[in-house]
Design an enzyme around this catalytic site. Structure first.
Site, PDB file in Angstrom:
ATOM      1  N   ALA A  73      10.315  -3.276   5.831  1.00  0.00           N
ATOM      2  CA  ALA A  73      10.453  -2.057   6.641  1.00  0.00           C
ATOM      3  C   ALA A  73      10.507  -0.836   5.743  1.00  0.00           C
ATOM      4  CB  ALA A  73      11.696  -2.134   7.531  1.00  0.00           C
ATOM      5  N   GLY A  74       9.655  -0.838   4.698  1.00  0.00           N
ATOM      6  CA  GLY A  74       9.685   0.220   3.701  1.00  0.00           C
ATOM      7  C   GLY A  74       8.497   1.162   3.729  1.00  0.00           C
ATOM      8  N   LYS A 133       0.837  -1.202   0.000  1.00  0.00           N
ATOM      9  CA  LYS A 133       0.000   0.000   0.000  1.00  0.00           C
ATOM     10  C   LYS A 133       0.869   1.249   0.000  1.00  0.00           C
ATOM     11  CE  LYS A 133       0.976   0.934   4.504  1.00  0.00           C
ATOM     12  NZ  LYS A 133       1.721   2.132   4.974  1.00  0.00           N
ATOM     13  N   ASP A 136      -2.308  -1.997   9.866  1.00  0.00           N
ATOM     14  CA  ASP A 136      -2.418  -2.034   8.402  1.00  0.00           C
ATOM     15  C   ASP A 136      -2.976  -3.352   7.871  1.00  0.00           C
ATOM     16  OD1 ASP A 136      -1.360   0.510   8.242  1.00  0.00           O
ATOM     17  OD2 ASP A 136       0.675  -0.157   7.783  1.00  0.00           O
ATOM     18  N   PRO A 183       8.870  -3.906  -0.335  1.00  0.00           N
ATOM     19  CA  PRO A 183      10.073  -3.620   0.468  1.00  0.00           C
ATOM     20  C   PRO A 183       9.862  -3.921   1.943  1.00  0.00           C
ATOM     21  CG  PRO A 183       9.618  -1.814  -1.045  1.00  0.00           C
ATOM     22  CD  PRO A 183       8.451  -2.746  -1.140  1.00  0.00           C
ATOM     23  N   MET A 207       5.365   0.286   3.271  1.00  0.00           N
ATOM     24  CA  MET A 207       4.351  -0.144   2.313  1.00  0.00           C
ATOM     25  C   MET A 207       3.531  -1.340   2.785  1.00  0.00           C
ATOM     26  SD  MET A 207       6.024   0.350  -1.464  1.00  0.00           S
ATOM     27  CE  MET A 207       4.416  -0.060  -2.179  1.00  0.00           C
ATOM     28  N   GLY A 220       4.686  -6.692   5.614  1.00  0.00           N
ATOM     29  CA  GLY A 220       4.397  -7.661   6.670  1.00  0.00           C
ATOM     30  C   GLY A 220       2.908  -7.787   6.918  1.00  0.00           C
ATOM     31  N   SER A 221       2.197  -6.665   6.831  1.00  0.00           N
ATOM     32  CA  SER A 221       0.747  -6.699   6.994  1.00  0.00           C
ATOM     33  C   SER A 221       0.088  -7.471   5.861  1.00  0.00           C
ATOM     34  CB  SER A 221       0.198  -5.269   7.050  1.00  0.00           C
ATOM     35  OG  SER A 221       0.709  -4.575   8.170  1.00  0.00           O
ATOM     36  N   ALA A 222       0.616  -7.309   4.639  1.00  0.00           N
ATOM     37  CA  ALA A 222       0.089  -8.080   3.511  1.00  0.00           C
ATOM     38  C   ALA A 222       0.308  -9.572   3.726  1.00  0.00           C
ATOM     39  CB  ALA A 222       0.749  -7.616   2.206  1.00  0.00           C
TER      40      ALA A 222
END
Length: 310
Positions: A105-106, A17, A145, A103, A108, A111-113
């Site tokens: 820790a980017g 995201k 997220d 990415p 976006m 990890g949530s995805a």
């Protein structure tokens, strides 16, 4: 509950995201902040495959460096699988293989995805048959997220970002991402924001709950990239730039090479540039790549976590 196990691997894809807009309220007594954000799911995906197993395990591959990712119980995908198993009374475990492209820790939501995709995959694998509302409630327990990664599209997030309301967006928006070779800690960026606000009282947001500007919603409804470019905002951007000053040069480079506007996505360090159309995106991607940046062209909005047949 009767558990119906799938015979083959279950494959679920979930998107990363961009936070098109982000206002951050004052720090609360529990250390968290209320936010008001506009999320857009974009065409950079995580692929999760799940097989039934006696234990819970996860392994990683993909186009990003996954060598530092934990594979024990602290991993968010493992937490998601165990939470669903406890909730549905599933006696066994799951073996997860995750192909990562968002990415790490980017800013976006990669990890949530992963967590959202794992919930959908395990629900299908185990035949638990949870409703969308039940999955959303589990997602909210895993992180702010994660619910958005389930739903995708374009949405407004309030509270910690997990209270979602759909936002009408027409057409397709084109983005070029400048992906950093390092990550930023989300808690670290919030701490830097709090520190800056303590040093500069004029930055204090006050006690009112933050809201998303009406101009953002109008631009999304109109499908107008130039209108949206004028409304992009992120309260966390100055803090991220303070921790990673080189991001400022990347923002300047993108805007000097045709971007309508750029901003740090979420807590960073990924920088997202909004452009007019696909041709403009390719031109900017070439320019950023020539500067030895890892540049990706994505579009949004796209669907949230969903089951694939492969």
């Amino acid at each position: 509950m009767t558990i119906a196990w799938a015979d083959e691997a279950v494959h679920v894809r979930a998107p990363g995201k961009i936070n098109l807009f982000m206002r951050v309220g004052a720090v609360q007594a529990d250390g968290y902040h209320d936010v008001a954000t506009a999320y857009q799911a974009v065409s950079l995906y995580e692929d999760v495959r799940a097989w039934p197993d006696d234990e819970f395990s996860v392994s990683f591959g993909g186009s990003v460096d996954v060598s530092a990712l934990p594979t024990d119980g602290s991993n968010l995908a493992i937490k998601a699988a165990k939470l669903l198993a406890r909730t549905a009374g599933v006696p066994g475990g799951v073996r997860l293989e995750i192909e990562k492209h968002v990415p790490i820790a980017g800013g976006m939501g990669g990890g949530s995805a992963d967590a959202a995709a794992t919930l959908v995959a395990c629900d299908a694998l185990w035949g638990t048959g949870l409703s969308k509302e039940e999955l959303h409630a589990l997602a909210a327990k895993l992180g702010a997220d994660v619910p958005f990664a389930l739903t995708g599209g374009t949405a407004i997030g309030t509270g910690r970002g997990d209270r979602l309301s759909p936002a009408l967006a027409t057409g397709s928006f084109h983005w070029v991402l400048a992906v950093a070779e390092f990550g930023l800690s989300t808690p670290g960026v919030y701490r830097e924001l709090d520190r800056r606000r303590e040093e500069h009282p004029e930055l204090d947001p006050g006690t009112e709950s933050p809201v998303v500007d009406a101009e953002v919603l109008q631009a999304l409804r109109a499908g107008d990239a130039r209108m949206l470019a004028a409304a992009l905002h992120n309260d966390l951007q100055a803090a991220a730039l303070g921790l990673a000053p080189g991001l400022g040069g990347i923002l300047e480079l993108g805007e000097a090479n045709g971007a309508l506007a750029g901003l740090v996505s979420g807590s960073g360090p990924t920088v997202a540039f909004l452009v007019d159309d696909a041709d403009s995106a390719i031109e900017l991607q070439v320019a950023l790549s020539a500067a030895r940046l890892n540049a990706l062209h994505v579009h949004g909005a796209v669907h949230g976590a969903r089951l694939l047949r492969s």
